[in-house]
Design a protein around this motif. Structure first.
Motif, PDB file in Angstrom:
ATOM      1  N   SER A  98      -3.881  -7.396  -0.435  1.00 47.46           N
ATOM      2  CA  SER A  98      -4.611  -7.812  -1.628  1.00 47.46           C
ATOM      3  C   SER A  98      -3.657  -7.891  -2.812  1.00 47.46           C
ATOM      4  N   LEU A 105      -1.028   2.287  -9.617  1.00 48.79           N
ATOM      5  CA  LEU A 105      -1.697   2.961  -8.511  1.00 48.79           C
ATOM      6  C   LEU A 105      -3.029   2.307  -8.205  1.00 48.79           C
ATOM      7  N   GLU A 106      -3.641   1.754  -9.236  1.00 49.91           N
ATOM      8  CA  GLU A 106      -4.896   1.053  -9.034  1.00 49.91           C
ATOM      9  C   GLU A 106      -4.753  -0.328  -9.647  1.00 49.91           C
ATOM     10  N   ARG A 107      -5.728  -1.171  -9.398  1.00 47.38           N
ATOM     11  CA  ARG A 107      -5.744  -2.453 -10.070  1.00 47.38           C
ATOM     12  C   ARG A 107      -5.822  -2.229 -11.570  1.00 47.38           C
ATOM     13  N   TYR A 162      -9.213   1.899   2.353  1.00 46.46           N
ATOM     14  CA  TYR A 162      -8.423   1.442   3.489  1.00 46.46           C
ATOM     15  C   TYR A 162      -9.273   1.270   4.736  1.00 46.46           C
ATOM     16  N   PRO A 220       2.758  -0.678   3.886  1.00 45.45           N
ATOM     17  CA  PRO A 220       2.124  -1.318   5.047  1.00 45.45           C
ATOM     18  C   PRO A 220       1.450  -2.652   4.748  1.00 45.45           C
ATOM     19  N   GLN A 247      -2.439  -7.767  -6.461  1.00 45.06           N
ATOM     20  CA  GLN A 247      -2.824  -6.930  -7.595  1.00 45.06           C
ATOM     21  C   GLN A 247      -2.636  -7.626  -8.934  1.00 45.06           C
ATOM     22  N   ASN A 280     -11.598  -3.767  -1.766  1.00 38.66           N
ATOM     23  CA  ASN A 280     -12.219  -3.252  -2.983  1.00 38.66           C
ATOM     24  C   ASN A 280     -13.723  -3.205  -2.813  1.00 38.66           C
ATOM     25  N   THR A 293      -0.288  -3.825   2.281  1.00 38.34           N
ATOM     26  CA  THR A 293      -1.651  -3.805   1.787  1.00 38.34           C
ATOM     27  C   THR A 293      -1.754  -4.358   0.375  1.00 38.34           C
ATOM     28  N   GLU A 294      -0.674  -4.284  -0.404  1.00 37.18           N
ATOM     29  CA  GLU A 294      -0.763  -4.734  -1.781  1.00 37.18           C
ATOM     30  C   GLU A 294       0.389  -5.685  -2.074  1.00 37.18           C
ATOM     31  N   PRO A 340      -3.057  -2.473   8.109  1.00 38.33           N
ATOM     32  CA  PRO A 340      -4.325  -1.969   7.603  1.00 38.33           C
ATOM     33  C   PRO A 340      -4.806  -2.853   6.453  1.00 38.33           C
ATOM     34  N   LEU A 341      -6.063  -2.747   6.120  1.00 39.10           N
ATOM     35  CA  LEU A 341      -6.609  -3.571   5.044  1.00 39.10           C
ATOM     36  C   LEU A 341      -6.929  -2.695   3.843  1.00 39.10           C
ATOM     37  N   LEU A 342      -6.827  -3.296   2.705  1.00 37.32           N
ATOM     38  CA  LEU A 342      -7.217  -2.629   1.473  1.00 37.32           C
ATOM     39  C   LEU A 342      -8.374  -3.433   0.905  1.00 37.32           C
ATOM     40  N   HIS A 393      -8.250   1.411  -6.663  1.00 38.83           N
ATOM     41  CA  HIS A 393      -7.164   1.094  -5.739  1.00 38.83           C
ATOM     42  C   HIS A 393      -7.714   0.359  -4.527  1.00 38.83           C
TER      43      HIS A 393
END
Lengths: 640, 606
Positions: free
Chosen positions: B218, B350-352, A527, B139, B220, A578, B141-142, A574-576, A524
């Motif tokens: 990011s 939930l994840e890539r 953060y 927020p 996905q 990897n 983020t994805e 916020p940043l995500l 995922h």
């Protein structure tokens, strides 16, 4: 419930006929509310019973307490003439709801509940055991951990500054907690750790995940908002949990802190099924010491509970551009909280002087002006303590009908955003872009970044550019991270030129974690909390610097020191990020393969490389040896 | 290992390998080819399955219903496109804004190294329009991306219109957990490249673009939509991306699952699935589908807008509507529902996407060959090169040549360096000399580039052995052996690395290069072997691939047409490298071709 509705159908019809002249569109809604209202008026005991015994007890207790408080107050006023004024317990509760139709067609509702507690438990030797309006759970926490100021917020969603403008009290996505401890505290870190755990229990949130790896001590960005000018940032702790998800389990304990609970007053509107069906939801608790009166003769503790929510025009409106309290909260207002000294609803009508943008009903003659966030706004005021506010129907259902259509982007004076640049799993670059949209004024901003240790910042690559020219920060506070112990903290004071875009970039390398340090969902991403931009923004109108008691709550949170500017805090997204992640799906295979390769490959190669090989003479069989013996005696060549 | 540490057994083993070297090599080669062809045989392949838990069990209910509105929107879009003579930027911005999106534009410009004759463009200037649907209570983020290229002419109008209709429908839903970006890009891949570089703030191809104003964290996953008719008969899924990268297999599984659910005919490589695997036709069909995938993957270009996303670790696929005048038709509403379903499932992630395979071949949409199954085919070919290294003469001379007094190393150095310089010339000169070529010859720029490339390629054949002879006189017997040893090891490493990244390319090169390189010596009939070597050289491999590809897509071409296609493939390869950073052209020019020249050198050693 259905049977109940049938029983009241007569009332329904009667009211329907009375409503026919009132409004055509919301008749059904109004009627529904009215049935509910009737129900609550006529069957109060039954409602209490149906709520369950605990709720009923709770209500009774609250009522009991309220009368106590009133008695106390009356006693206080009576005895104050005889005794000193300080002995009077002047606890106070105010509630307020501001509704602001936003430029984009969405609607912003901001609740503020303010409880004043007239005590000073930080004085030596004073033991506090008596609580009136102030929640005991928080009061005990304050005294146990010697908290001077506490600010906690839970936010779901991201405040869209470009569409919505500035919020009254900003907050970052997820959970944010910052606390100033009293300067008598010797073990701040220990207090902080215990405090987060206790708060985690009070608010049903994962605040216990706050530890030293995500706590920082900002040197300049977070000053105390209350009385006293503490400057030693050793007593300040700041942490965010960007991943925290906010839901009903956080709302319920928050509502329980209110003197009236969610039984009366504005808090009846706080129904989770509607509050979480929105574009933005943020709830916060702010505790700080304030002056009791204008002369500041005595101190009091102020507990401000705020709840901000933005409802989406598209998903909630189903195409119809109209809002009402019922539509937003599925409740209407029928009374003020009996404990409240003031209970008001403000509707921002500044953009709508002639009613060309929207239509507000019922109309109110009460208007109020307030200077908030550098702008003079006009509000329609509905005072819930006055009976005429509720009108004939004994319920208040504000109705806003949109006429124009918004949608253009705003240009807020200060705006910031952030993203990760680059690709691949080795390096990257954090870009923070800050916009100053003021046409001619430059102003300084404080930028605070807290980055987890697993992004290893290359601080030598830090660049600040405005208008494609290098912009040297006048103040930089950088605390490097320690692996697994402490995050990076970077604070800078940057002067923003007028009408400019300032870009702050810093490169980082992604660390390879130990395999137990990965979260259960490593793919995922990880953060990085919002960066915080705090600034004194030049105001268009003169700000109001003198504090008065009857000022609306939303305009009195941040103390205004000078007329020409106002304080704004902007949080970026916020940043995500990897991180390089091993393939956890087949650890067993990996372990087996690695072990086999190491054992077989290394062992044999080691053998081959270190041994010297020689052809050894094969030992002859016994018969041949005997034959050779004879041959040697005879003197003939030996056999091999 | 006891086998190797025991000298007598070691001797037996090496004896066996030297004695039976040629038969073993032949067996390996044949086994490799047979193994590869066997991959398409259904009982040997695995059935695809959804690995990602978040997308598996919960079937969503699709409610998209405004397909008709999308079609009328397509007409409107077409009219505005005609009026604007390109992308109707203002209209698109308004259309997206009125649907409640945050809309941003990005302008970009790119001067191609030489004119692209296939698409008739040289100075490219365009604008991307994208709208972001902000997820409530997320927020930023994805994000997910849906893109539709705004193509010239009246193609792809329906895709853009469907995109807008989906945006409108999605905007009214509350369940989004990720922001959704709706991107309409101009000039197909160039626009996508500009947008992606802008989004990630990188510049790897020298594109000029204006910085992006709005971002959504990011990304996905991405879906690219191509649709040119109101009704379609089938949907084609395109997976092959830049440099032979493929998206996670779960994305293909997702598409297949929704096609099954909604009863839409789905194809891959434009080929429907057949159920008769036990007949010869069934097998041939599967083999053809797989061969098409291998050829497309090997050429390393992006076969749709999705291909460029893969570099940024964004799983992406193109969905292409095909109208082939068959009886069975699907309307726009169903396609909209299919996309809605896919996007909602991706929204649930939930994840890539990481659970399923990244390296696979697809003989059909419901069957796949994983890396564990296809790698042995390549391994069998590559092992030949290593077996030839153990050829006794070579082994011996290697140990001799390592002695410092021996001239062996130096004699090898000259051809190696010369071959590589030829390679560098092949890589650099075509683009840089185009102006000169245009001045002196009556050709266009594109032709100049391609013909220069071919000329350098041909000149290289004459160059190395002549210069080498000039420099160091007659080659010695030991000299060529050292050279062959070096070249074999070099080729083995090259092919091994290529196959790890892009199996198809590595395999195709191995099939043509291995037999001749393994058997080459200077003592062979020169003329015959020279011909064989040229016919198995990298350039001819490309030519064969062109013909086989045309044969497989059932559009066979004559020799002259094939030649023209070959020329355009070369120019496209060079362009792809310059525009998007495709690595096939530099790989061939800088490594494979010089390596092949080294073997060519051996043939003409004395």
């Amino acid at each position: 419930m259905a049977a109940h509705r049938c029983g009241l159908s007569l009332v329904f019809i009667l009211i329907f006929s009375s409503l026919a002249c009132h409004s055509s569109c919301d008749s059904l809604e109004n009627a529904n509310e009215d049935t509910e209202e009737k129900q609550s008026v006529s069957d109060t005991p039954r409602e209490v019973n149906s709520d369950g015994s605990i709720a009923a007890e709770d209500l009774n207790e609250r009522r009991g307490r309220s009368t106590d408080a009133e008695l106390d107050r009356r006693d206080g006023t009576r005895t104050s003439e005889a005794l000193t004024p300080a002995a009077a317990a002047r606890d106070e509760f105010q509630e307020e709801l501001v509704i602001r139709p936003l430029h984009s067609g969405d609607i912003y509702a901001s609740f503020q509940f303010r409880t004043l507690w007239d005590t000073d438990f930080l004085q030596e030797g004073q033991k506090v055991s008596h609580y009136r309006l102030f929640p005991k759970s928080l009061g005990q926490v304050l005294s146990k951990f010697s908290v001077r100021e506490l600010h906690i917020s839970f936010t779901q969603g991201f405040w869209r500054t470009m569409q919505w403008g500035q919020p009254f009290i900003p907050s970052p996505p997820g959970a944010e907690l910052w606390v100033w401890f009293h300067d008598t505290v010797s073990d701040v870190d220990g207090n902080w750790k215990e405090l987060t755990n206790v708060l985690s229990g009070i608010f049903c949130a994962s605040l216990n995940f706050i530890d030293l790896t995500n706590t920082v001590q900002p040197s300049a960005s977070f000053k105390p908002l209350g009385l006293g000018n503490a400057t030693d940032h050793r007593f300040l702790r700041y942490a965010t949990l960007p991943r925290e998800i906010v839901c009903t389990e956080n709302l319920t304990p928050w509502k329980k802190l209110l003197p009236c609970g969610s039984k009366a007053g504005l808090a009846v509107l706080l129904k989770s099924e509607k509050l979480f069906h929105s574009s933005f939801h943020s709830q916060a608790v702010h505790i700080r010491p304030v002056c009791q009166d204008e002369q500041c003769t005595s101190k009091a503790w102020e507990l401000r509970q705020t709840l901000n929510v933005v409802f989406d025009l598209y998903t909630a409106g189903q195409g119809k551009k109209e809002w009402s309290l019922f539509k937003m909260f599925s409740r209407t207002l029928t009374e003020a909280c009996p404990l409240a000294t003031s209970s008001k609803v403000y509707v921002d009508i500044t953009d709508n002087p002639e009613g060309e943008l929207f239509e507000l009903s019922p109309a109110t003659p009460l208007l109020s002006q307030a200077v908030v966030l550098g702008d003079r706004r006009t509000y329609s005021v509905f005072d819930l303590t006055r009976a005429e506010t509720f009108g004939q129907l004994r319920s208040l259902n504000l109705l806003l009908r949109w006429k124009g259509d918004g949608g253009e982007m705003l240009r807020p004076l200060l705006h910031a955003e952030r993203y990760v640049a680059g690709f691949g799993l080795q390096t990257g670059e954090i870009h923070t872009v800050i916009y100053n949209n003021h046409p001619y004024r430059a102003f300084p901003v404080l930028l605070m970044d807290s980055v987890p240790w697993y992004l290893q910042l290359y601080i030598h690559t830090l660049t600040v550019t405005s208008k494609s020219r290098d912009n040297k920060p006048s103040y930089i506070h950088y605390q490097p991270a320690k692996d697994r112990h402490r995050p990076h903290l970077l604070e800078m004071l940057i002067q923003l030129p007028p009408h400019s875009m300032t870009e702050v970039t810093v490169q980082f390398e992604r660390a390879l974690l130990k395999w137990t340090e990965y979260t259960p969902d490593p793919n995922h991403g990880f953060y990085v909390g919002s960066s915080v931009v705090s600034a004194l923004v030049p105001s268009m109108v003169a700000m109001n610097t003198n504090f008065t008691q009857d000022q609306p709550l939303f305009s009195s949170f941040v103390p205004v020191k000078e007329e020409s500017s106002y304080f704004v805090r902007v949080y970026t997204e916020p940043l995500l990020v990897n991180l390089p992640t091993p393939d956890f799906s087949m650890p067993y295979n990996v372990i087996c393969l690695t072990c086999t390769v190491v054992a077989v490959g290394y062992g044999s190669f080691y053998n081959l490389l270190t041994r010297t090989f020689q052809v050894d003479e094969p030992s002859l069989p016994l018969a041949k040896r005997l034959a050779n013996l004879i041959r040697r005696i005879r003197g003939v060549p030996l056999l091999t | 290992m006891g086998l190797l540490s025991d000298p007598s057994r070691r001797k037996v083993l090496t004896g066996l390998l030297t004695r039976l070297n040629t038969p073993i090599c032949i067996v390996c080669y044949l086994a490799g080819i047979v193994w590869f062809m066997g991959l398409a045989f259904e009982p040997f392949t695995l059935r695809t399955y959804m690995s990602e838990n978040a997308m598996g069990s919960t079937m969503v209910e699709e409610r998209f219903s405004s397909g008709e509105r999308a079609l009328s929107l397509a007409k409107e879009f077409d009219a505005h496109k005609r009026k604007a003579g390109g992308m109707p930027v203002e209209w698109l911005v308004k259309a997206m804004q009125s649907r409640g999106l945050e809309v941003f534009t990005q302008s970009f410009s790119r001067k191609l190294p030489f004119p692209d004759e296939n698409k008739e463009r040289y100075m490219v200037r365009g604008t991307n329009v994208y709208g972001i649907l902000r997820a409530p209570r997320a927020p930023r983020t994805e994000a997910l991306v849906i893109t539709a290229p705004c193509s010239p002419g009246n193609t792809n109008n329906q895709a853009v219109a469907l995109l807008l209709a989906l945006a409108q429908y999605f905007r009214n839903q509350i369940y989004w957990a990720k922001d959704i970006i709706f991107l309409v890009n101009e000039h197909d891949l160039i626009g996508t490249q500009a947008w992606l570089e802008g989004y990630h703030h990188t510049n790897i191809t020298g594109m000029e673009y204006s910085p992006l104003q709005g971002r959504a964290g990011s990304i996905q996953a991405a879906l690219s939509l191509e649709l040119s008719s109101d009704v379609i008969t089938s949907l084609d899924l395109v997976l092959e991306g830049l440099n032979g990268q493929l998206p996670n297999l779960d994305l293909a599984n997702l598409f297949y699952a929704f096609c099954q659910k909604l009863g839409v005919l789905c194809t891959i490589q434009g080929k429907l699935q057949r159920n008769d695997w036990d007949t010869a036709e069934g097998y041939t069909h599967a083999a053809q589908t797989m061969m098409l995938m291998v050829l497309k993957q090997a050429c390393g270009r992006s076969w749709g807008d999705h291909g460029l996303f893969l570099r940024y670790h964004i799983e992406a696929a193109s969905v292409r509507g095909i109208n082939s005048f068959r009886h069975y038709k699907t309307d726009a509403t169903t396609i909209g529902r299919l996309l809605e379903g896919m996007v909602r499932k991706l929204n649930n992630l939930l994840e890539r996407l990481h659970q399923s395979y990244f390296f696979y071949l697809l003989p059909s949409l419901s069957r796949f060959v994983s890396i564990g199954y296809y790698m042995p085919a390549f391994g069998l070919l590559a092992v030949i090169l290593l077996l030839r290294v153990s050829f006794p003469g070579l082994c011996h001379c290697f140990s001799v040549s390592l002695q410092p007094s021996s001239p062996g190393v130096l004699t090898v150095l000259t051809p190696v360096v010369i071959s590589h310089l030829t390679g560098v010339a092949l890589y650099l000169l075509p683009v840089h000399l185009q102006e000169m070529a245009v001045e002196h010859f009556p050709v266009s720029e594109t032709e100049a580039v391609v013909l220069t490339a071919i000329a350098i390629y041909t000149a290289g054949l004459a160059l190395p052995h002549n210069t080498q002879r000039l420099l160091s006189g007659e080659g010695t017997e030991q000299g060529w052996k050292v050279l062959k040893l070096t070249a074999l090891l070099y080729l083995a490493v090259l092919l091994g690395c290529t196959a790890l990244i892009n199996f198809s390319l590595g395999f195709i090169l191995a099939v043509t290069l291995v037999p001749i390189t393994a058997s080459i010596t200077p003592h062979m009939p020169k003329a015959l072997y020279a011909l064989v070597m040229v016919l198995l050289s990298p350039a001819f491999t490309i030519l064969y691939c062109v013909f086989i590809y045309q044969e497989l897509i059932e559009a066979p071409v004559s020799v002259s047409e094939g030649w023209m296609l070959f020329l355009s493939v070369i120019s496209q390869g060079i362009l792809d490298h310059a525009l998007y950073g495709s690595l096939v052209y530099p790989l061939l020019a800088l490594f494979i071709y010089p390596c092949w020249l080294m073997f060519w050198n051996i043939l003409f050693w004395n």
